[in-house]
Design an enzyme around this catalytic site. Structure first.
Site, short mmCIF file in Angstrom:
data_model
loop_
_atom_site.label_atom_id
_atom_site.label_comp_id
_atom_site.label_asym_id
_atom_site.label_seq_id
_atom_site.Cartn_x
_atom_site.Cartn_y
_atom_site.Cartn_z
N ARG A 72 -3.84 -8.02 -20.46
CA ARG A 72 -4.78 -7.69 -21.53
C ARG A 72 -4.20 -6.69 -22.53
O ARG A 72 -4.78 -6.44 -23.58
CB ARG A 72 -6.14 -7.23 -20.99
N PRO B 180 0.82 -1.22 0.00
CA PRO B 180 0.00 0.00 0.00
C PRO B 180 0.86 1.27 0.00
O PRO B 180 0.34 2.37 -0.18
CB PRO B 180 -0.83 -0.12 1.29
N GLU C 195 2.41 -8.16 8.12
CA GLU C 195 2.82 -6.75 8.12
C GLU C 195 3.64 -6.39 6.87
O GLU C 195 4.14 -5.27 6.75
CB GLU C 195 3.66 -6.43 9.36
N ASP D 239 -11.05 0.88 -24.30
CA ASP D 239 -11.31 0.81 -22.86
C ASP D 239 -11.14 2.17 -22.22
O ASP D 239 -10.41 3.02 -22.72
CB ASP D 239 -10.27 -0.10 -22.18
N1 SAH Z 1 1.56 -3.07 7.30
C1 SAH Z 1 1.56 -2.85 5.89
C2 SAH Z 1 0.36 -3.51 5.22
C3 SAH Z 1 0.49 -4.97 5.07
S1 SAH Z 1 -0.87 -5.67 4.25
C4 SAH Z 1 1.50 -1.36 5.62
O1 SAH Z 1 0.74 -0.67 6.28
O2 SAH Z 1 2.20 -0.89 4.70
C5 SAH Z 1 -0.19 -7.21 3.72
C6 SAH Z 1 0.23 -7.30 2.28
O3 SAH Z 1 -0.90 -7.09 1.46
C7 SAH Z 1 1.26 -6.29 1.82
O4 SAH Z 1 2.55 -6.75 2.09
C8 SAH Z 1 0.99 -6.24 0.33
O5 SAH Z 1 1.61 -7.32 -0.34
C9 SAH Z 1 -0.51 -6.47 0.26
N2 SAH Z 1 -1.29 -5.22 0.13
C10 SAH Z 1 -2.16 -4.71 1.03
N3 SAH Z 1 -2.74 -3.59 0.57
C11 SAH Z 1 -2.25 -3.38 -0.66
C12 SAH Z 1 -2.46 -2.37 -1.67
N4 SAH Z 1 -3.28 -1.35 -1.48
N5 SAH Z 1 -1.77 -2.48 -2.82
C13 SAH Z 1 -0.90 -3.50 -3.02
N6 SAH Z 1 -0.66 -4.47 -2.12
C14 SAH Z 1 -1.32 -4.42 -0.95
#
Ligand code: SAH
Length: 246
Positions: free
Chosen positions: A153, A88, A115, A168
Protein backbone atom coordinates in the site's frame (compact mmCIF):
# COMPACT_ATOMS: atom_id res chain seq x y z
CA UNK A 1 7.43 -3.34 -6.58
CA UNK A 2 7.98 -7.06 -6.83
CA UNK A 3 7.09 -9.44 -3.99
CA UNK A 4 7.88 -13.16 -4.21
CA UNK A 5 6.43 -15.47 -1.57
CA UNK A 6 7.73 -18.99 -0.88
CA UNK A 7 5.29 -21.30 0.92
CA UNK A 8 4.03 -24.86 1.18
CA UNK A 9 0.46 -23.46 1.12
CA UNK A 10 0.29 -21.30 -2.03
CA UNK A 11 -3.49 -21.47 -2.19
CA UNK A 12 -3.74 -19.52 1.06
CA UNK A 13 -2.76 -16.50 -1.03
CA UNK A 14 -5.56 -16.86 -3.62
CA UNK A 15 -8.18 -14.84 -1.72
CA UNK A 16 -5.55 -12.29 -0.64
CA UNK A 17 -4.55 -11.68 -4.26
CA UNK A 18 -8.11 -11.78 -5.60
CA UNK A 19 -9.67 -8.88 -3.71
CA UNK A 20 -9.00 -5.46 -2.31
CA UNK A 21 -6.21 -2.96 -2.57
CA UNK A 22 -3.41 -5.44 -3.27
CA UNK A 23 -5.40 -7.16 -6.02
CA UNK A 24 -5.96 -3.78 -7.63
CA UNK A 25 -2.26 -2.95 -7.45
CA UNK A 26 -1.50 -6.22 -9.20
CA UNK A 27 -4.15 -5.63 -11.86
CA UNK A 28 -2.78 -2.17 -12.54
CA UNK A 29 0.72 -3.56 -12.88
CA UNK A 30 2.33 -1.52 -10.07
CA UNK A 31 2.66 -4.63 -7.91
CA UNK A 32 4.08 -7.89 -9.17
CA UNK A 33 3.31 -10.59 -6.60
CA UNK A 34 4.47 -14.15 -7.32
CA UNK A 35 3.68 -17.09 -5.09
CA UNK A 36 6.00 -20.10 -5.26
CA UNK A 37 5.16 -23.61 -4.06
CA UNK A 38 8.11 -24.81 -2.00
CA UNK A 39 7.24 -28.41 -2.88
CA UNK A 40 8.22 -27.73 -6.49
CA UNK A 41 11.80 -27.39 -5.23
CA UNK A 42 11.91 -30.62 -3.21
CA UNK A 43 14.39 -33.24 -4.34
CA UNK A 44 12.69 -36.52 -3.42
CA UNK A 45 9.79 -38.48 -4.79
CA UNK A 46 7.53 -37.45 -1.93
CA UNK A 47 8.29 -33.79 -2.49
CA UNK A 48 9.29 -33.46 1.19
CA UNK A 49 9.90 -30.04 2.63
CA UNK A 50 10.47 -31.01 6.28
CA UNK A 51 12.06 -33.69 8.41
CA UNK A 52 12.68 -34.68 12.03
CA UNK A 53 15.01 -32.58 14.17
CA UNK A 54 18.58 -33.65 14.79
CA UNK A 55 18.96 -34.08 18.53
CA UNK A 56 15.38 -35.25 18.84
CA UNK A 57 12.41 -33.55 20.41
CA UNK A 58 8.95 -32.82 19.14
CA UNK A 59 8.22 -30.95 15.93
CA UNK A 60 9.43 -31.09 12.38
CA UNK A 61 11.99 -28.78 10.79
CA UNK A 62 11.79 -27.24 7.31
CA UNK A 63 14.50 -28.57 5.00
CA UNK A 64 17.08 -26.01 3.89
CA UNK A 65 17.74 -27.33 0.39
CA UNK A 66 14.28 -26.68 -1.16
CA UNK A 67 14.28 -23.13 0.24
CA UNK A 68 17.75 -22.40 -1.14
CA UNK A 69 16.75 -23.80 -4.52
CA UNK A 70 13.58 -21.72 -4.58
CA UNK A 71 15.58 -18.58 -3.85
CA UNK A 72 18.07 -19.50 -6.60
CA UNK A 73 15.20 -19.92 -9.06
CA UNK A 74 13.65 -16.59 -8.06
CA UNK A 75 16.95 -14.74 -8.37
CA UNK A 76 17.99 -16.41 -11.60
CA UNK A 77 19.58 -13.82 -13.80
CA UNK A 78 17.45 -11.06 -12.30
CA UNK A 79 19.58 -9.50 -9.59
CA UNK A 80 19.43 -9.50 -5.84
CA UNK A 81 16.13 -9.21 -4.01
CA UNK A 82 15.94 -8.38 -0.31
CA UNK A 83 15.30 -11.69 1.49
CA UNK A 84 12.79 -11.59 4.34
CA UNK A 85 12.43 -14.59 6.63
CA UNK A 86 9.30 -14.60 8.78
CA UNK A 87 10.08 -15.55 12.35
CA UNK A 88 8.95 -14.63 15.86
CA UNK A 89 12.64 -14.05 16.58
CA UNK A 90 13.03 -11.29 14.01
CA UNK A 91 12.99 -7.51 14.41
CA UNK A 92 9.44 -6.40 15.00
CA UNK A 93 7.60 -5.17 11.93
CA UNK A 94 6.28 -1.61 11.92
CA UNK A 95 5.58 1.22 9.48
CA UNK A 96 9.25 2.16 9.38
CA UNK A 97 10.28 -1.38 8.40
CA UNK A 98 7.46 -1.44 5.83
CA UNK A 99 8.82 1.74 4.28
CA UNK A 100 12.34 0.32 4.28
CA UNK A 101 11.15 -2.81 2.48
CA UNK A 102 9.11 -0.79 -0.03
CA UNK A 103 12.25 1.18 -0.85
CA UNK A 104 14.15 -1.97 -1.88
CA UNK A 105 11.76 -2.50 -4.81
CA UNK A 106 11.96 -6.29 -4.60
CA UNK A 107 11.49 -8.60 -1.62
CA UNK A 108 11.26 -12.37 -1.27
CA UNK A 109 9.28 -13.56 1.77
CA UNK A 110 9.99 -17.04 3.15
CA UNK A 111 7.12 -18.66 5.06
CA UNK A 112 8.06 -21.19 7.71
CA UNK A 113 5.94 -23.93 9.25
CA UNK A 114 6.41 -26.38 12.15
CA UNK A 115 9.51 -25.42 14.19
CA UNK A 116 10.79 -23.14 11.45
CA UNK A 117 13.72 -23.57 9.05
CA UNK A 118 16.93 -25.58 9.33
CA UNK A 119 19.32 -22.98 10.70
CA UNK A 120 21.53 -23.25 7.63
CA UNK A 121 18.93 -21.22 5.72
CA UNK A 122 20.01 -18.32 7.95
CA UNK A 123 23.68 -19.07 7.38
CA UNK A 124 23.34 -19.30 3.62
CA UNK A 125 21.03 -16.34 2.98
CA UNK A 126 21.65 -14.00 5.93
CA UNK A 127 17.98 -12.94 5.63
CA UNK A 128 16.22 -9.97 7.19
CA UNK A 129 14.34 -11.82 9.94
CA UNK A 130 11.00 -10.15 10.58
CA UNK A 131 8.40 -10.80 13.26
CA UNK A 132 4.87 -9.40 13.17
CA UNK A 133 4.72 -9.29 16.97
CA UNK A 134 5.53 -11.09 20.18
CA UNK A 135 3.30 -14.09 19.66
CA UNK A 136 3.56 -17.28 17.64
CA UNK A 137 1.26 -18.19 14.74
CA UNK A 138 1.43 -21.57 13.03
CA UNK A 139 3.00 -20.46 9.79
CA UNK A 140 4.62 -17.62 7.90
CA UNK A 141 1.69 -17.20 5.48
CA UNK A 142 -0.36 -14.77 7.57
CA UNK A 143 2.75 -12.76 8.49
CA UNK A 144 3.68 -12.69 4.78
CA UNK A 145 0.26 -11.27 3.92
CA UNK A 146 0.57 -8.66 6.65
CA UNK A 147 3.99 -7.63 5.36
CA UNK A 148 2.98 -7.69 1.67
CA UNK A 149 -0.12 -5.61 2.38
CA UNK A 150 1.62 -2.96 4.48
CA UNK A 151 4.50 -2.71 1.99
CA UNK A 152 2.26 -2.86 -1.10
CA UNK A 153 0.00 0.00 0.00
CA UNK A 154 3.01 2.29 0.18
CA UNK A 155 3.73 1.91 -3.51
CA UNK A 156 2.60 4.85 -5.60
CA UNK A 157 -0.64 4.03 -7.41
CA UNK A 158 -1.72 1.09 -5.23
CA UNK A 159 -4.04 2.96 -2.86
CA UNK A 160 -6.38 5.08 -5.00
CA UNK A 161 -5.86 8.24 -2.99
CA UNK A 162 -2.21 8.69 -2.03
CA UNK A 163 -3.23 11.24 0.59
CA UNK A 164 -5.06 8.57 2.53
CA UNK A 165 -1.85 6.57 2.97
CA UNK A 166 -0.02 9.64 4.20
CA UNK A 167 -2.69 10.23 6.81
CA UNK A 168 -2.79 6.64 8.05
CA UNK A 169 -1.76 5.95 11.62
CA UNK A 170 2.02 5.81 12.00
CA UNK A 171 2.79 7.47 8.67
CA UNK A 172 4.37 10.39 10.47
CA UNK A 173 4.73 8.46 13.66
CA UNK A 174 1.31 9.56 14.95
CA UNK A 175 -2.07 7.86 15.25
CA UNK A 176 -4.80 8.78 12.79
CA UNK A 177 -7.56 11.28 13.70
CA UNK A 178 -11.21 10.07 14.05
CA UNK A 179 -13.33 9.70 10.91
CA UNK A 180 -17.06 10.31 10.40
CA UNK A 181 -19.48 9.73 7.54
CA UNK A 182 -23.25 10.12 7.02
CA UNK A 183 -25.58 10.74 8.81
CA UNK A 184 -24.80 13.98 10.65
CA UNK A 185 -26.64 12.69 13.68
CA UNK A 186 -26.82 9.05 14.76
CA UNK A 187 -28.71 7.95 17.89
CA UNK A 188 -28.16 11.35 19.43
CA UNK A 189 -24.43 11.47 18.55
CA UNK A 190 -23.49 14.39 16.37
CA UNK A 191 -20.55 14.71 13.99
CA UNK A 192 -18.16 17.38 15.36
CA UNK A 193 -19.37 20.77 14.10
CA UNK A 194 -16.02 21.76 12.62
CA UNK A 195 -16.21 18.91 10.07
CA UNK A 196 -19.52 20.28 8.75
CA UNK A 197 -18.25 23.85 8.60
CA UNK A 198 -16.53 23.62 5.22
CA UNK A 199 -13.69 25.66 6.73
CA UNK A 200 -10.65 23.76 5.44
CA UNK A 201 -8.04 25.41 7.64
CA UNK A 202 -10.05 24.77 10.82
CA UNK A 203 -10.64 21.17 9.77
CA UNK A 204 -6.96 20.61 9.07
CA UNK A 205 -6.01 22.04 12.44
CA UNK A 206 -8.72 20.05 14.29
CA UNK A 207 -7.55 16.80 12.70
CA UNK A 208 -3.96 17.50 13.56
CA UNK A 209 -4.90 18.21 17.16
CA UNK A 210 -7.02 15.04 17.34
CA UNK A 211 -4.14 13.03 15.96
CA UNK A 212 -1.78 14.41 18.59
CA UNK A 213 -4.38 14.07 21.35
CA UNK A 214 -4.96 10.40 20.56
CA UNK A 215 -1.30 9.63 20.32
CA UNK A 216 -0.67 11.35 23.65
CA UNK A 217 -3.48 9.37 25.27
CA UNK A 218 -3.04 5.95 23.69
CA UNK A 219 0.58 5.71 22.58
CA UNK A 220 2.72 8.39 24.25
CA UNK A 221 5.77 6.26 23.42
CA UNK A 222 5.31 7.14 19.73
CA UNK A 223 5.75 10.85 20.39
CA UNK A 224 9.38 10.43 21.31
CA UNK A 225 10.23 9.24 17.80
CA UNK A 226 7.60 11.13 15.81
CA UNK A 227 8.65 13.73 13.30
CA UNK A 228 6.77 16.84 14.50
CA UNK A 229 6.66 20.27 12.88
CA UNK A 230 6.48 23.52 14.85
CA UNK A 231 2.69 23.61 14.82
CA UNK A 232 2.49 20.07 16.16
CA UNK A 233 4.96 20.84 18.92
CA UNK A 234 2.93 23.87 19.91
CA UNK A 235 -0.35 21.89 19.96
CA UNK A 236 1.34 19.22 22.00
CA UNK A 237 2.55 21.72 24.62
CA UNK A 238 -1.01 22.99 24.84
CA UNK A 239 -2.40 19.47 25.33
CA UNK A 240 0.18 18.71 27.98
CA UNK A 241 -0.70 21.91 29.85
CA UNK A 242 -4.37 21.00 29.64
CA UNK A 243 -3.58 17.60 31.14
CA UNK A 244 -1.61 19.13 33.98
CA UNK A 245 -4.29 21.63 34.92
CA UNK A 246 -7.07 19.03 34.84
N1 SAH B 1 9.72 -22.59 16.97
C1 SAH B 1 9.71 -21.30 16.37
C2 SAH B 1 8.30 -20.90 15.93
C3 SAH B 1 7.84 -21.57 14.70
S1 SAH B 1 6.26 -21.04 14.22
C4 SAH B 1 10.21 -20.28 17.36
O1 SAH B 1 9.82 -20.34 18.52
O2 SAH B 1 10.96 -19.37 16.97
C5 SAH B 1 6.24 -21.53 12.53
C6 SAH B 1 6.48 -20.44 11.52
O3 SAH B 1 5.48 -19.46 11.63
C7 SAH B 1 7.79 -19.68 11.65
O4 SAH B 1 8.82 -20.35 10.98
C8 SAH B 1 7.46 -18.37 10.97
O5 SAH B 1 7.56 -18.48 9.57
C9 SAH B 1 5.98 -18.20 11.31
N2 SAH B 1 5.74 -17.30 12.46
C10 SAH B 1 5.21 -17.65 13.65
N3 SAH B 1 5.08 -16.57 14.45
C11 SAH B 1 5.52 -15.51 13.76
C12 SAH B 1 5.65 -14.12 14.05
N4 SAH B 1 5.31 -13.60 15.22
N5 SAH B 1 6.16 -13.32 13.08
C13 SAH B 1 6.54 -13.83 11.89
N6 SAH B 1 6.45 -15.13 11.56
C14 SAH B 1 5.95 -15.97 12.48
Amino acid sequence: MRIDIVTIFPRMFDPFLAEGIIARGVKQGVLDVRVWNLRDFASDRHRSTDDEAYGGGPGMVMLAEPVLRAVDAIREGEGSPHIVLTSPQGRVFDQRVARELAATGWIVILCGRYEGFDHRVHEALDPDEISIGDFVVSGGELPAMVIADAVGRMIEGVVGNAGSVEEDSFFRGLLDYPHYTRPEELRGMRVPEVLLSGHHENIRRWRKEQSLRRTLEKRPDLLERADLDEEAKQILRQLENEKRTR
